[in-house]
Design a protein around this motif. Structure first.
Motif, PDB file in Angstrom:
ATOM      1  N   GLU A 252     -44.416 121.193  15.609  1.00 19.60           N
ATOM      2  CA  GLU A 252     -43.698 122.340  16.135  1.00 19.60           C
ATOM      3  C   GLU A 252     -43.792 123.559  15.212  1.00 19.60           C
ATOM      4  OE1 GLU A 252     -39.709 121.579  17.342  1.00 19.60           O
ATOM      5  OE2 GLU A 252     -40.296 120.208  18.953  1.00 19.60           O
ATOM      6  N   SER A 253     -43.877 123.341  13.915  1.00 20.77           N
ATOM      7  CA  SER A 253     -43.987 124.471  12.986  1.00 20.77           C
ATOM      8  C   SER A 253     -45.294 125.230  13.205  1.00 20.77           C
ATOM      9  CB  SER A 253     -43.903 123.985  11.538  1.00 20.77           C
ATOM     10  OG  SER A 253     -42.620 123.469  11.250  1.00 20.77           O
ATOM     11  N   PRO A 272     -35.808 122.745  14.183  1.00 21.68           N
ATOM     12  CA  PRO A 272     -35.280 123.988  13.619  1.00 21.68           C
ATOM     13  C   PRO A 272     -36.163 125.208  13.820  1.00 21.68           C
ATOM     14  CG  PRO A 272     -36.123 122.548  11.874  1.00 21.68           C
ATOM     15  CD  PRO A 272     -36.112 121.746  13.135  1.00 21.68           C
ATOM     16  N   ASP A 273     -37.436 125.021  14.189  1.00 18.96           N
ATOM     17  CA  ASP A 273     -38.322 126.172  14.372  1.00 18.96           C
ATOM     18  C   ASP A 273     -37.871 127.085  15.504  1.00 18.96           C
ATOM     19  OD1 ASP A 273     -40.649 125.834  12.457  1.00 18.96           O
ATOM     20  OD2 ASP A 273     -40.565 123.853  13.369  1.00 18.96           O
ATOM     21  N   LYS A 324     -22.324 119.828  15.389  1.00 19.23           N
ATOM     22  CA  LYS A 324     -22.721 120.626  14.234  1.00 19.23           C
ATOM     23  C   LYS A 324     -23.802 119.939  13.403  1.00 19.23           C
ATOM     24  CE  LYS A 324     -18.370 123.151  13.810  1.00 19.23           C
ATOM     25  NZ  LYS A 324     -17.145 123.381  12.994  1.00 19.23           N
ATOM     26  N   VAL A 325     -23.846 118.602  13.480  1.00 19.62           N
ATOM     27  CA  VAL A 325     -24.896 117.864  12.771  1.00 19.62           C
ATOM     28  C   VAL A 325     -26.270 118.327  13.236  1.00 19.62           C
ATOM     29  CG1 VAL A 325     -25.950 115.591  12.513  1.00 19.62           C
ATOM     30  CG2 VAL A 325     -23.471 115.840  12.305  1.00 19.62           C
ATOM     31  N   PHE A 326     -26.381 118.720  14.503  1.00 23.63           N
ATOM     32  CA  PHE A 326     -27.654 119.164  15.073  1.00 23.63           C
ATOM     33  C   PHE A 326     -27.723 120.687  15.181  1.00 23.63           C
ATOM     34  CE2 PHE A 326     -26.915 114.858  16.590  1.00 23.63           C
ATOM     35  CZ  PHE A 326     -28.110 114.247  16.233  1.00 23.63           C
ATOM     36  N   GLY A 377     -33.216 113.524  15.634  1.00 26.19           N
ATOM     37  CA  GLY A 377     -32.777 114.097  14.364  1.00 26.19           C
ATOM     38  C   GLY A 377     -32.771 113.117  13.216  1.00 26.19           C
ATOM     39  N   GLN A 378     -33.730 112.190  13.222  1.00 22.02           N
ATOM     40  CA  GLN A 378     -33.829 111.175  12.165  1.00 22.02           C
ATOM     41  C   GLN A 378     -32.548 110.344  12.044  1.00 22.02           C
ATOM     42  OE1 GLN A 378     -36.854 110.697  10.580  1.00 22.02           O
ATOM     43  NE2 GLN A 378     -37.457 112.214  12.108  1.00 22.02           N
ATOM     44  N   GLY A 379     -31.775 110.273  13.127  1.00 20.11           N
ATOM     45  CA  GLY A 379     -30.572 109.453  13.113  1.00 20.11           C
ATOM     46  C   GLY A 379     -29.371 110.109  12.472  1.00 20.11           C
ATOM     47  N   ALA A 380     -29.388 111.452  12.340  1.00 22.11           N
ATOM     48  CA  ALA A 380     -28.285 112.151  11.683  1.00 22.11           C
ATOM     49  C   ALA A 380     -26.966 111.946  12.415  1.00 22.11           C
ATOM     50  CB  ALA A 380     -28.604 113.645  11.582  1.00 22.11           C
ATOM     51  N   GLY A 381     -27.016 111.873  13.737  1.00 22.41           N
ATOM     52  CA  GLY A 381     -25.790 111.645  14.500  1.00 22.41           C
ATOM     53  C   GLY A 381     -25.203 110.278  14.246  1.00 22.41           C
ATOM     54  N   ASN A 382     -26.063 109.284  14.061  1.00 25.03           N
ATOM     55  CA  ASN A 382     -25.591 107.935  13.755  1.00 25.03           C
ATOM     56  C   ASN A 382     -24.860 107.922  12.419  1.00 25.03           C
ATOM     57  OD1 ASN A 382     -27.107 107.202  16.044  1.00 25.03           O
ATOM     58  ND2 ASN A 382     -28.908 106.793  14.802  1.00 25.03           N
TER      59      ASN A 382
END
Length: 522
Positions: A252-253, A272-273, A324-326, A377-382
Motif C-alpha cells: 500500500e505504501s 495508515p497510508d 482508537k487502536v485502529f 492490524g496484526q492483532g492489535a484489537g485482540n
C-alpha cells in the motif's frame, strides 16, 4: 411488480472490495459504453489488485481479485445499493413472494460473443450455482437446498422463475452477490476451463478478458453495445474505460506514492497510508470493511457459558477505546453489523455499559483463553481486549493466530478457546446471524454453541417475509434478545479508505467498490 428505482476464509473475502489502484493512460476507446456511464468507452484504466486471480469461475470465487475481475466479466441479475435497496442489473423488473421470484430480463442483453442471452441460459447458470456453490444455502435458504429450489426460464417471455419449497426473504440480496454471476452456454459446457481463463461467449458482464499473464497482468476490453449497467442511486458521470489493465500490487505504501505523484488516480487502503490524502485534490470515502465483536464459547465448562461472566466481559471493554487502536476512523457498533445494514439496531440502551469496577467483581481470578486473528492490524484489537480484561482482574491467555489457524480453532471448533474477537466481513443481519443459530461446526456455523431461542425465533420471522416493515420489526426483536443475553459484545469497524483523484470516480454501494461503475470524466 417492482420497477427500477434509481437510488452496494473471512479476511480474504473481505478484501474483495480492495481494488488497490487505477490510473488513466492512452486515448479513448472506440468501444461503446452505453447505459448510465456514457455513450462510449473512455481511455485505458489501470487497476492494481492486492492479490492474484485464483479463478475466473464466478461460483468458485474466494480471493480479492476473483471478486473484482469476476464482477467485470459476469453480471448478476440484480445488485444491492445503500440501505439494502435491490436494483436492476441483467433483470429489469421482478415480482417477489416469500417463496420465490420471477425476473424479466432487460431487452437486448447479450453474451460476450454478441448472441442473445436467453432466460433458459440464465436458469441453467443459476442451477449450476445452486448445485455446486457452497454459498447457495444462504442464497436460496437453508430449507431449500437440493430439490427444494426449482429454477426455470421462459425464452419467449424473457422471464426466469425461482420457486422455493420454504419461505426465504433473503433471496434477492443473495442473488446480488457476484458469485451468482450469470455464465452463458459456452462457459457452462467448458468444465474446468472456465476457471483458468476466458471462454469465448461465456461472459455476461461489460468486459471481456483478452490477455492474461498469471501472477502479473490481465487485460480486459469493454464490449461493444453493452447496455446492462447497474442502476444505483448515485452513478458517477463520465465514460467507462475502454480498456482495463490489471496488475498485482501488494504494498500500500508503494501505491500511495504512485497516487501522490500522479501515476495512479484511485487507491483503496486499509493501513495508515490513507492518512496521506486528507486534502490536496483527493476525495476520500471511508466504508466499513470488517465488523468486530466479541463472541463466547458457551459450551459447558467454559466461562462464556455463564451469562454473568459474559456481562462482566462487556463491562470491561470500551468499544471507543477499541476503535482508537485502529486510529479511531472506524464506526462504533451497536449490533453485530454496522449502521449501514438494513434493520440494524441502533438502540444504545441494549448495550452493556462499560464499568471496569463492576466487571472486576465478577472477573477477578477468572481464567480466559482469548483466541484472535492477527490478520486485522496484526492483532492489535485482540491485545486491547486482553489488557482490558486483565485490568478487570481476569487471567487472560492470548493466542494471536494467523487467520487460517484462527478459523480452524474457532470457526472449525478444533481449538480450546473461551473468547474471540470476531472479524466479520458480512454487512447483513441474515448472513451474520447464522453464527448464532443452528448446528455447531462442522454441520453448522454456530461456532460458539449459542442457544438463544428468542434470537432464533426473530431470525426465522425476519428471513421468511418479504414485507420490509415486518422484517425490520422481527430483526429488532432478534437483536434485542442477542444483546441482552450478552451473546455478542459489539466493538467497532475497521474501515477501507477509497481515495480518488479528480477525473476518476466510481460508485461504492453499501460500502463496497463496484469496478463496473468506474468512470473517467469527459
Amino acid at each position: 411488480m417492482h420497477r427500477p428505482r434509481f437510488l452496494s476464509g473471512a479476511i480474504a473475502v473481505a478484501a474483495a472490495s480492495l481494488l488497490t489502484s487505477a490510473c488513466t493512460t492512452g486515448s479513448g476507446s472506440s468501444a461503446d459504453g452505453g447505459g448510465a456511464g456514457g455513450a462510449q468507452g473512455g481511455a485505458t484504466v489501470r487497476l492494481a489488485l492486492t492479490s492474484d486471480v485464483t479463478t475466473f469461475d464466478p461460483i468458485r470465487q474466494q480471493a480479492a481479485s476473483d471478486y473484482v475481475v469476476g464482477r467485470l466479466m459476469y453480471e448478476t441479475l440484480v445488485g444491492q445499493d445503500d440501505g439494502g435497496a435491490i436494483v436492476p442489473r441483467l433483470a429489469g423488473t421482478w415480482e417477489q413472494t416469500p417463496i420465490g421470484v420471477t425476473f424479466t430480463l432487460k431487452k437486448g442483453v447479450t453474451c460476450s460473443d454478441g448472441k442473445p442471452l436467453t432466460a433458459s441460459q440464465v436458469a441453467a447458470s443459476l442451477t449450476r450455482y445452486r448445485t455446486i456453490s457452497a454459498g447457495a444455502a444462504m442464497t436460496f435458504g437453508p430449507g431449500n437446498t437440493g430439490a427444494g429450489t426449482t429454477i426455470t426460464g421462459d425464452d419467449k417471455a424473457g422471464t426466469v422463475s425461482i420457486e422455493l419449497a420454504a419461505p426465504w426473504g433473503e433471496l434477492l440480496p443473495g442473488l446480488a452477490n457476484s458469485t451468482t454471476g450469470v455464465v452463458c452456454s459456452p462457459g457452462l459446457t467448458a468444465g474446468d476451463r472456465l476457471g483458468t481463463g476466458a471462454v469465448a461467449g461465456a461472459g455476461t458482464g461489460p468486459y471481456e478478458l483478452v490477455g492474461a499473464e498469471r501472477g502479473s497482468a490481465y487485460e480486459l476490453k469493454l464490449r461493444k453495445g453493452y447496455d446492462a449497467w447497474p442502476q444505483y442511486a448515485a452513478m458517477p458521470a463520465g465514460r467507462p474505460a475502454g480498456t482495463l489493465r490489471v496488475s498485482v500490487v501488494r504494498n500500500e505504501s508503494t501505491l500511495a506514492n504512485q497516487l501522490q505523484t500522479g501515476a495512479v488516480d484511485f487507491g483503496a487502503f486499509t493501513g495508515p497510508d490513507a492518512a496521506r490524502f486528507g486534502k490536496g485534490g483527493f476525495r476520500v470515502e471511508a466504508a466499513p470493511l470488517i465488523r468486530n465483536f466479541v463472541a463466547f464459547n458457551q459450551r459447558e465448562g467454559h466461562p462464556g457459558a455463564d451469562p454473568k461472566i459474559r456481562r462482566a466481559v462487556a463491562q470491561a471493554i470500551d468499544a471507543n477505546a477499541f476503535n482508537k487502536v485502529f486510529g479511531g476512523t472506524g464506526q462504533v457498533m451497536t449490533s453485530y453489523v454496522d449502521a449501514k445494514a438494513p434493520c440494524v439496531s441502533t438502540d444504545p440502551s441494549l448495550l452493556t455499559k462499560t464499568d471496569p469496577a463492576a466487571a472486576k467483581e465478577t472477573l477477578e481470578g477468572v481464567k480466559i483463553k482469548l483466541v484472535g486473528s492477527n490478520a486485522v492490524g496484526q492483532g492489535a484489537g485482540n491485545t486491547y481486549v486482553q489488557e482490558a480484561l486483565r485490568a478487570a482482574g481476569a487471567d487472560v491467555q492470548l493466542t494471536n493466530a494467523d487467520n487460517g489457524t484462527w478459523a480452524t480453532q474457532v470457526m472449525g471448533n478444533q481449538g480450546d478457546w473461551d473468547l474471540t474477537v470476531f472479524p466479520m466481513i458480512y454487512g447483513q443481519l441474515a448472513r451474520g446471524g447464522v453464527h448464532f443459530i443452528g448446528d455447531e461446526p462442522a454441520d453448522g456455523r454456530n461456532f460458539g454453541a449459542v442457544d438463544n431461542k428468542a434470537f432464533l425465533a426473530g431470525y426465522g420471522a425476519a428471513t421468511t417475509t418479504v414485507d420490509q416493515k415486518a422484517k425490520c420489526a422481527a430483526w429488532q426483536k432478534a437483536q434485542k434478545a442477542l444483546l441482552q443475553a450478552g451473546d455478542v459484545v459489539p466493538l467497532a469497524t475497521v474501515n477501507v479508505h477509497y481515495v480518488f483523484r479528480e477525473g476518476v470516480s466510481a460508485t461504492i454501494p453499501a460500502g463496497a467498490f463496484d469496478p463496473v461503475t468506474l468512470r473517467i470524466a469527459e
